[in-house]
Design an enzyme around this catalytic site. Structure first.
Site, mmCIF file in Angstrom:
data_model
loop_
_atom_site.group_PDB
_atom_site.id
_atom_site.type_symbol
_atom_site.label_atom_id
_atom_site.label_comp_id
_atom_site.label_asym_id
_atom_site.label_seq_id
_atom_site.Cartn_x
_atom_site.Cartn_y
_atom_site.Cartn_z
ATOM 1 N N ASP A 1 0.821 -1.148 -0.097
ATOM 2 C CA ASP A 1 -0.098 0.008 -0.094
ATOM 3 C C ASP A 1 0.856 1.300 0.038
ATOM 4 O OD1 ASP A 1 -2.459 -1.345 2.292
ATOM 5 O OD2 ASP A 1 -2.337 -1.474 -0.003
ATOM 6 N N CYS A 2 1.835 1.148 0.943
ATOM 7 C CA CYS A 2 2.777 2.482 0.940
ATOM 8 C C CYS A 2 3.826 2.341 -0.178
ATOM 9 C CB CYS A 2 3.437 2.632 2.286
ATOM 10 S SG CYS A 2 4.150 0.852 2.981
#
Lengths: 144, 397
Positions: B140-141
């Site tokens: 996600d990051c």
């Protein structure tokens, strides 16, 4: 008497023509072929020593040039790239003829081109690509 | 214990004033021979040492900076040479001996090993562009999964040489005693019947051979590394102080090692060269110079060591070394090795060095110049390297 080393590049079209024989017949020079890589279907490369009267040798080389052979004059049997050389001396251990040595004062590499016979044993010993033997074949493997 | 002649602080004071008396290890041997240990110890502040040869345990720790979108690199290649990406998101380790993907190695014997980690390092230091290619599973990051771009050393936010084992204190001499054919080793192309011998050490110029008990070279020692400034960060892998030594404390074979690091951006290809070792692999020739403070007479005596005082074991690399068997065939001095012939079991064997003595001398000379100009200060080790248990006669005047 003059001895001239020359690297000859034969285009593929001329590989079947016995130009070296013509040189020997017409120009009274001795041709000592040290390395040759020539097949019928490819361009060829030959390193030879031409020996005879200075005029005869020059005539012979011009004859080859006139026949579209690229002639690279080389008094040397090996090409030594001083920028790549690190003066380690690994090549010195391979040379039977004593053509390679390290200067006893500076420990820099010295090449005696008169003694060199282009056997190419020094080539794989150099880890820095600083020595290229002129008759080197193009299989890229480095075997002597 | 003899009285201390000078401290690190005193030497650094003189260096700052451009008044330090600095000589190379070769020059020190002459001074001690001519004037004696005591006079030499009073006169000389620092002795410089140097070495330049293939050091396979070398590499670079790199940070390649963040892409947009960001990426958590799992695998990366630089000019086709695999790097280790299992550390953080964009930190990579590049090892000197890693080959380019698809390199045939020695499938066609003996093999040329024309491109590997060592070549990437030399290319980076020379300012050439390298293609970086990276893969990731995406998070996600850090959503990016594929990245390919040209990079130069100047583009990398961080690039440090990280060499876990360099500067070996002495080493083997290799011969081919039993094989029927030429063998290809990291100590050279060795002809059958002990046709030739290979060795790799700067001998009397070598850093650790001039400080055999690691009194002044330790964790934190500031050094010349690859043309720039670096440090010793630990003992190197295979560091072994407990080996047989001569009466003067010089190890009779491979002994101590140094783990070194430094900013690649300060370095130059003159002292950091890729090596394609025929039949063996890719390596990196590293130039290292270590300044040795003459703290007392004992250090003056140690730095006076000459090639004739240093011996090395001749080992059979056709059978003995690969199979961990057998005893050394002979013990020879570096004076003999450098002169070009050694005697092994009655036979005269031609020698060749893989380490450049001329370049080692150049490095010792360059470091001497830095010290004389006040451009380089000595760093007293914050911790010593593991020492030798041998307590023999430490001082012989």
């Amino acid at each position: 008497m003059k001895q001239q080393g020359a690297l000859l590049h034969f285009p593929q079209t001329l590989v079947g023509v016995p130009l070296v024989s013509e040189v020997v017949r017409n120009y009274d020079v001795e041709v000592n072929i040290l390395q040759a890589s020539i097949t019928q279907t490819e361009a060829g490369r030959m390193f030879a020593l031409f020996q005879g009267e200075a005029q005869a040798v020059e005539g012979a080389l011009q004859f080859l040039r006139d026949h579209q052979i690229r002639v690279v004059l080389s008094p040397r049997n090996v090409l030594w790239d001083e920028d790549k050389c690190v003066d380690c001396g690994a090549c010195v251990g391979q040379c039977f003829r004593g053509a390679l040595s390290l200067d006893p004062q500076s420990y820099r590499l010295q090449i005696d081109h008169e003694k060199c016979r282009a056997c190419e044993l020094c080539v794989p010993a150099c880890s820095y690509g600083a020595i290229e033997a002129l008759g080197n074949t193009t299989n890229g493997n480095g075997d002597a | 214990m003899m009285s201390i002649v000078r401290t690190y602080e005193e030497i650094n004071d003189r260096i700052r004033k451009k008044q330090a008396v600095v000589v190379t290890a070769e020059q020190m041997s002459d001074i001690v021979a001519q004037e004696g240990v005591t006079a030499a110890a009073k006169k000389v502040d620092v002795v410089t040492t140097g070495t330049f040869g293939p050091m396979c345990s070398s590499g670079a720790i790199l940070n390649v900076g963040h892409s947009t979108p960001r990426m958590k690199i799992t695998k990366a290649w630089m000019n086709g040479v695999a790097t280790y990406g299992g550390i953080a998101a964009v930190d990579l380790f590049l090892g000197a001996t890693e080959l380019a993907a698809g390199d045939p190695a020695n499938w066609v014997f003996p093999g040329r090993f024309t491109y590997g980690g060592g070549h990437v390092i030399e290319d980076l230091v020379s300012g050439r562009a390298i293609e970086l290619r990276a893969e990731a599973y995406g998070t996600d990051c850090y959503p990016l999964k594929e990245w390919r771009k040209p990079v130069k050393l100047a583009d990398l936010p961080y690039a440090y040489l990280l060499n876990p084992r360099n500067g070996y204190q002495n080493y083997n001499v290799a011969v081919n005693a039993t094989a029927k054919r030429t063998i290809y080793t990291y100590l050279g192309v060795l002809k059958p019947n002990m046709g030739n011998a290979g060795f790799s050490s700067a001998g009397q110029l070598s850093p650790l051979l001039n400080d055999p008990f690691y009194r002044t070279i330790g964790v934190g020692t500031r050094i010349f590394l690859g043309g720039g400034v670096g440090h010793v960060y630990a003992a190197g892998t295979q560091h072994n102080p407990d080996v047989p030594r001569t009466e003067d404390g010089v190890p009779r074979g491979g002994s101590g090692t140094l783990a070194v690091t430094g900013d690649l951006k300060q370095m130059s290809a003159r002292y950091l060269r890729a090596a394609s070792i025929a039949g063996y692999g890719v390596s990196l020739a590293v130039g290292i110079g270590v300044p040795i403070p003459i703290l007392d007479e004992e250090m003056a005596r140690f730095t006076a060591v000459r090639d004739r005082d240093i011996v090395a074991p001749v080992i059979d690399y056709s059978r003995g070394y690969p199979h961990n068997e057998g005893e050394p065939l002979a013990e020879v001095t570096y004076e003999q090795l450098r002169a070009g012939t050694i005697e092994v079991q009655g036979k005269q064997v031609r020698t060749a060095s893989l380490s450049s003595y001329a370049r080692a001398r150049e490095i010792a000379g360059q470091l001497k110049e830095w010290l004389e100009k006040g451009d380089f200060l000595l760093a007293k080790p914050v911790d010593p390297l593991p020492g030798a248990a041998w307590q023999g006669n430490r001082l012989k005047l």
